[in-house]
Design a protein around this motif. Structure first.
Motif, PDB file in Angstrom:
ATOM      1  N   GLY A  61     -12.263  65.615 -22.389  1.00  0.00           N
ATOM      2  CA  GLY A  61     -13.695  65.311 -23.162  1.00  0.00           C
ATOM      3  C   GLY A  61     -14.484  66.717 -23.579  1.00  0.00           C
ATOM      4  N   ARG A  62     -15.099  66.494 -24.335  1.00  0.00           N
ATOM      5  CA  ARG A  62     -15.984  67.581 -24.909  1.00  0.00           C
ATOM      6  C   ARG A  62     -17.244  67.526 -24.670  1.00  0.00           C
ATOM      7  NH1 ARG A  62     -14.039  67.125 -30.348  1.00  0.00           N
ATOM      8  NH2 ARG A  62     -15.237  65.001 -30.526  1.00  0.00           N
ATOM      9  N   VAL A  63     -18.147  68.563 -24.915  1.00  0.00           N
ATOM     10  CA  VAL A  63     -19.711  68.522 -24.770  1.00  0.00           C
ATOM     11  C   VAL A  63     -19.943  68.444 -26.254  1.00  0.00           C
ATOM     12  CG1 VAL A  63     -21.533  70.239 -24.070  1.00  0.00           C
ATOM     13  CG2 VAL A  63     -19.576  70.069 -22.787  1.00  0.00           C
ATOM     14  N   TRP A  64     -21.256  67.693 -26.317  1.00  0.00           N
ATOM     15  CA  TRP A  64     -21.822  67.474 -27.742  1.00  0.00           C
ATOM     16  C   TRP A  64     -21.247  66.598 -28.549  1.00  0.00           C
ATOM     17  CZ3 TRP A  64     -20.965  73.230 -28.973  1.00  0.00           C
ATOM     18  CH2 TRP A  64     -21.870  73.918 -27.942  1.00  0.00           C
ATOM     19  N   PHE A 114      -9.745  74.373 -14.792  1.00  0.00           N
ATOM     20  CA  PHE A 114     -10.216  73.638 -15.971  1.00  0.00           C
ATOM     21  C   PHE A 114     -11.201  72.624 -15.577  1.00  0.00           C
ATOM     22  CE2 PHE A 114      -5.310  74.167 -15.927  1.00  0.00           C
ATOM     23  CZ  PHE A 114      -5.246  74.842 -17.065  1.00  0.00           C
ATOM     24  N   ILE A 115     -12.158  72.598 -16.537  1.00  0.00           N
ATOM     25  CA  ILE A 115     -13.531  71.593 -16.135  1.00  0.00           C
ATOM     26  C   ILE A 115     -13.237  70.303 -17.209  1.00  0.00           C
ATOM     27  CG2 ILE A 115     -15.684  71.442 -16.787  1.00  0.00           C
ATOM     28  CD1 ILE A 115     -16.014  74.337 -16.404  1.00  0.00           C
ATOM     29  N   CYS A 116     -12.959  69.246 -16.150  1.00  0.00           N
ATOM     30  CA  CYS A 116     -12.645  67.963 -16.799  1.00  0.00           C
ATOM     31  C   CYS A 116     -12.968  66.834 -15.897  1.00  0.00           C
ATOM     32  CB  CYS A 116     -11.294  67.986 -16.997  1.00  0.00           C
ATOM     33  SG  CYS A 116     -10.056  68.392 -15.738  1.00  0.00           S
ATOM     34  N   ALA A 117     -12.798  65.566 -16.536  1.00  0.00           N
ATOM     35  CA  ALA A 117     -13.235  64.488 -15.887  1.00  0.00           C
ATOM     36  C   ALA A 117     -12.241  64.220 -14.534  1.00  0.00           C
ATOM     37  CB  ALA A 117     -13.400  63.262 -16.707  1.00  0.00           C
ATOM     38  N   ASN A 118     -12.922  64.044 -13.541  1.00  0.00           N
ATOM     39  CA  ASN A 118     -12.099  63.530 -12.372  1.00  0.00           C
ATOM     40  C   ASN A 118     -10.981  64.674 -11.908  1.00  0.00           C
ATOM     41  OD1 ASN A 118     -13.351  61.050 -12.352  1.00  0.00           O
ATOM     42  ND2 ASN A 118     -11.756  60.188 -13.844  1.00  0.00           N
ATOM     43  N   ALA A 119     -11.087  65.727 -12.263  1.00  0.00           N
ATOM     44  CA  ALA A 119     -10.152  66.864 -11.813  1.00  0.00           C
ATOM     45  C   ALA A 119      -8.680  66.794 -12.351  1.00  0.00           C
ATOM     46  CB  ALA A 119     -10.394  67.295 -10.352  1.00  0.00           C
ATOM     47  N   GLY A 120      -8.731  66.004 -13.366  1.00  0.00           N
ATOM     48  CA  GLY A 120      -7.524  65.812 -13.962  1.00  0.00           C
ATOM     49  C   GLY A 120      -6.649  64.660 -13.207  1.00  0.00           C
ATOM     50  N   VAL A 121      -7.164  64.131 -12.244  1.00  0.00           N
ATOM     51  CA  VAL A 121      -6.535  63.026 -11.511  1.00  0.00           C
ATOM     52  C   VAL A 121      -6.730  61.561 -12.393  1.00  0.00           C
ATOM     53  CG1 VAL A 121      -6.426  61.682  -9.411  1.00  0.00           C
ATOM     54  CG2 VAL A 121      -7.059  64.093  -9.419  1.00  0.00           C
ATOM     55  N   MET A 155     -22.151  65.221 -11.966  1.00  0.00           N
ATOM     56  CA  MET A 155     -21.821  64.053 -11.490  1.00  0.00           C
ATOM     57  C   MET A 155     -23.248  62.910 -11.932  1.00  0.00           C
ATOM     58  SD  MET A 155     -21.917  64.774  -7.638  1.00  0.00           S
ATOM     59  CE  MET A 155     -21.396  62.969  -7.067  1.00  0.00           C
ATOM     60  N   ARG A 156     -22.791  61.861 -12.804  1.00  0.00           N
ATOM     61  CA  ARG A 156     -23.796  61.224 -13.266  1.00  0.00           C
ATOM     62  C   ARG A 156     -23.223  59.955 -13.598  1.00  0.00           C
ATOM     63  NH1 ARG A 156     -27.866  62.554 -18.129  1.00  0.00           N
ATOM     64  NH2 ARG A 156     -27.857  64.643 -16.973  1.00  0.00           N
ATOM     65  N   GLY A 157     -23.906  58.535 -13.259  1.00  0.00           N
ATOM     66  CA  GLY A 157     -23.435  57.313 -13.419  1.00  0.00           C
ATOM     67  C   GLY A 157     -21.914  57.065 -12.974  1.00  0.00           C
ATOM     68  N   GLU A 158     -20.845  56.953 -13.699  1.00  0.00           N
ATOM     69  CA  GLU A 158     -19.606  56.979 -13.048  1.00  0.00           C
ATOM     70  C   GLU A 158     -18.583  58.130 -13.502  1.00  0.00           C
ATOM     71  OE1 GLU A 158     -17.365  53.220 -14.191  1.00  0.00           O
ATOM     72  OE2 GLU A 158     -19.098  52.004 -13.547  1.00  0.00           O
ATOM     73  N   VAL A 159     -19.390  58.822 -14.234  1.00  0.00           N
ATOM     74  CA  VAL A 159     -18.669  60.280 -14.578  1.00  0.00           C
ATOM     75  C   VAL A 159     -18.735  61.560 -13.574  1.00  0.00           C
ATOM     76  CG1 VAL A 159     -18.669  61.837 -16.512  1.00  0.00           C
ATOM     77  CG2 VAL A 159     -19.345  59.795 -16.962  1.00  0.00           C
ATOM     78  N   LEU A 160     -17.561  61.975 -13.474  1.00  0.00           N
ATOM     79  CA  LEU A 160     -17.393  62.898 -12.226  1.00  0.00           C
ATOM     80  C   LEU A 160     -16.880  64.211 -13.020  1.00  0.00           C
ATOM     81  CD1 LEU A 160     -18.078  63.827  -9.239  1.00  0.00           C
ATOM     82  CD2 LEU A 160     -15.811  62.421  -8.611  1.00  0.00           C
ATOM     83  N   ILE A 161     -17.596  65.278 -13.300  1.00  0.00           N
ATOM     84  CA  ILE A 161     -16.773  66.259 -14.065  1.00  0.00           C
ATOM     85  C   ILE A 161     -16.483  67.504 -13.120  1.00  0.00           C
ATOM     86  CG2 ILE A 161     -17.185  67.972 -16.109  1.00  0.00           C
ATOM     87  CD1 ILE A 161     -18.416  65.791 -17.423  1.00  0.00           C
ATOM     88  N   CYS A 162     -15.337  68.104 -13.021  1.00  0.00           N
ATOM     89  CA  CYS A 162     -15.083  68.958 -11.750  1.00  0.00           C
ATOM     90  C   CYS A 162     -14.237  70.195 -12.407  1.00  0.00           C
ATOM     91  CB  CYS A 162     -14.070  68.215 -10.874  1.00  0.00           C
ATOM     92  SG  CYS A 162     -14.616  66.928 -10.151  1.00  0.00           S
ATOM     93  N   GLU A 163     -14.637  71.139 -11.728  1.00  0.00           N
ATOM     94  CA  GLU A 163     -13.723  72.338 -12.096  1.00  0.00           C
ATOM     95  C   GLU A 163     -12.527  72.411 -11.134  1.00  0.00           C
ATOM     96  OE1 GLU A 163     -15.780  75.997 -12.283  1.00  0.00           O
ATOM     97  OE2 GLU A 163     -14.111  77.254 -12.195  1.00  0.00           O
ATOM     98  N   LEU A 195     -24.214  65.525 -20.884  1.00  0.00           N
ATOM     99  CA  LEU A 195     -24.669  66.058 -19.442  1.00  0.00           C
ATOM    100  C   LEU A 195     -24.720  67.493 -19.353  1.00  0.00           C
ATOM    101  CD1 LEU A 195     -21.925  64.097 -17.126  1.00  0.00           C
ATOM    102  CD2 LEU A 195     -24.065  63.494 -17.695  1.00  0.00           C
ATOM    103  N   PHE A 196     -24.588  68.203 -20.617  1.00  0.00           N
ATOM    104  CA  PHE A 196     -24.657  69.753 -20.793  1.00  0.00           C
ATOM    105  C   PHE A 196     -25.903  70.264 -21.487  1.00  0.00           C
ATOM    106  CE2 PHE A 196     -20.691  68.504 -19.041  1.00  0.00           C
ATOM    107  CZ  PHE A 196     -20.566  69.515 -17.775  1.00  0.00           C
TER     108      PHE A 196
END
Lengths: 244, 244
Positions: free
Chosen positions: A154-157, A107-114, A94-102, B242-243
């Motif tokens: 989203g993706r890493v990198w 699945f690992i994704c922003a906002n738990a897919g909501v 979690m940083r700024g407005e970004v919330l990445i959840c499992e 973030l990673f």
């Protein structure tokens, strides 16, 4: 290989309890297509969730104190945060407005897919299907084709989003070239292509985000039916991941 | 959208100094295709690297003491490690036999993109092109079409490899839906699709790994020519990731 990916027009607005396979079959037919052997139907998470009633009115949600506190820091709606936390097994970043959840599925994704987009009424959000592989199997059985349920991640990198597979039926998750030889006779050591994700990425592009086309037919992919396939098999366990 | 991706047969073995655009044009023609407006040619890194002489005989490489020490721990050829380190700006992760590097271009990938597969002679490896966006622009100018140069990358969180764009010309890197409205009139907030990566993923699948088909024609993608497009723009800087 001659791969063709055609987005499907005229899918009606899907509401909880509707017969999704009937709606999709009708839309494919009215697009001038019919399923042929080897065809794969790609469908966005959104219509699956709607058909399965995985849709929530934020007005009905009472956020916890923790959700209120996170929401304040992240400039989010506390009711939305409450739903995201309920859908999450773990907050990954979690940083700024970004919330990445499992999610509970892994699945690992922003906002738990909501997701608030492409929902009929403002103030409602969709959740991911409870068991997208099971949803895919049901559709595959009813439609008689391979099925991939996609979502936009989203993706890493790398910037930008791509669609990935969250549920699959019949279609293999991977194309395995390990141990095969390239045209020069050298054995390939590590090439395991994430075929279902690659097909999802292209289908997501063909469907777009604003055209009201939540499904696409994929034709020409060379595959063999896999009995125990699953999108869950695409998930790398955290203990084998170098970045978690 | 009706997207078609056809792998191109009969690309000859590419050797340093050969006229790659002539070879590709000939192969496309002999596959019964000709470029139409809006077509995009996807080409693997491998043939670009071969044409540009980015190919190294391990027999000519003298590894440093550091390369020898890493190679021993990772069960790799020390000469291969030497080449990987020369191609790297930074080692991002090393564990077991996995060496993930940031290349001088900024790509984060296994072995800095140094690859032993699909090379004519055993004991030779290919390096990534020096400037894949420039390579793509040259091909686009000579062939008169959009160009995407692809390579096969691993991902975080998800198993299996997918192809991504390492060089692009004319084709936009992203499809930007931000600020557009979905069919329900709600404004989309964050959807920036990595179009060049999604097309690369599908093209990589169509080309396969063992069929000797290092190129594919993508037809039917709806795009507008972009002057200052680049695959470099797909890279997220480490300070925004973030990673990392």
């Amino acid at each position: 290989m001659n791969l063709q990916i055609v987005s499907i027009q005229n899918v009606p607005e899907i509401r909880p309890g509707m017969n999704l396979s009937e709606c999709l079959r009708g839309a494919v037919r009215s697009s001038g297509w019919s399923f042929q052997p080897g065809d794969i139907l790609a469908v966005t998470q959104k219509v699956i969730s709607k058909a399965e009633g995985r849709i929530v009115n934020l007005g009905d949600v009472v956020p916890s104190a923790y959700s209120v506190s996170i929401a304040r820091r992240m400039s989010k709606d506390p009711r939305l945060v409450e739903i995201i936390l309920r859908e999450s097994r773990r907050i990954v970043r979690m940083r700024g407005e970004v919330l990445i959840c499992e999610t509970h599925h892994g699945f690992i994704c922003a906002n738990a897919g909501v997701d608030e987009s492409n929902v009929e009424h403002a103030g409602w959000v969709t959740l991911l299907p409870k068991d997208p592989d099971r949803s895919a199997r049901a559709l595959a059985r009813e439609l008689g084709c391979g099925v991939i349920i996609t979502d936009t991640f989203g993706r890493v990198w790398r910037d930008g989003l791509v669609d990935a597979a969250i549920g699959i039926a019949r279609v293999p998750a991977f194309l395995d070239f390990r141990g095969k030889t390239d045209p020069y006779g050298h054995r390939l050591r590590v090439t395991l292509l994430a075929a279902a994700d690659a097909l999802s990425a292209a289908a997501g592009l063909a469907m777009g985000k604003t055209a009201g086309t939540p499904a696409a037919v994929i034709r020409g992919f060379e595959w063999e039916e896999a009995q125990d396939t699953s999108a869950a098999s695409l998930l790398r366990p955290a203990e084998r991941d170098l970045f978690l």
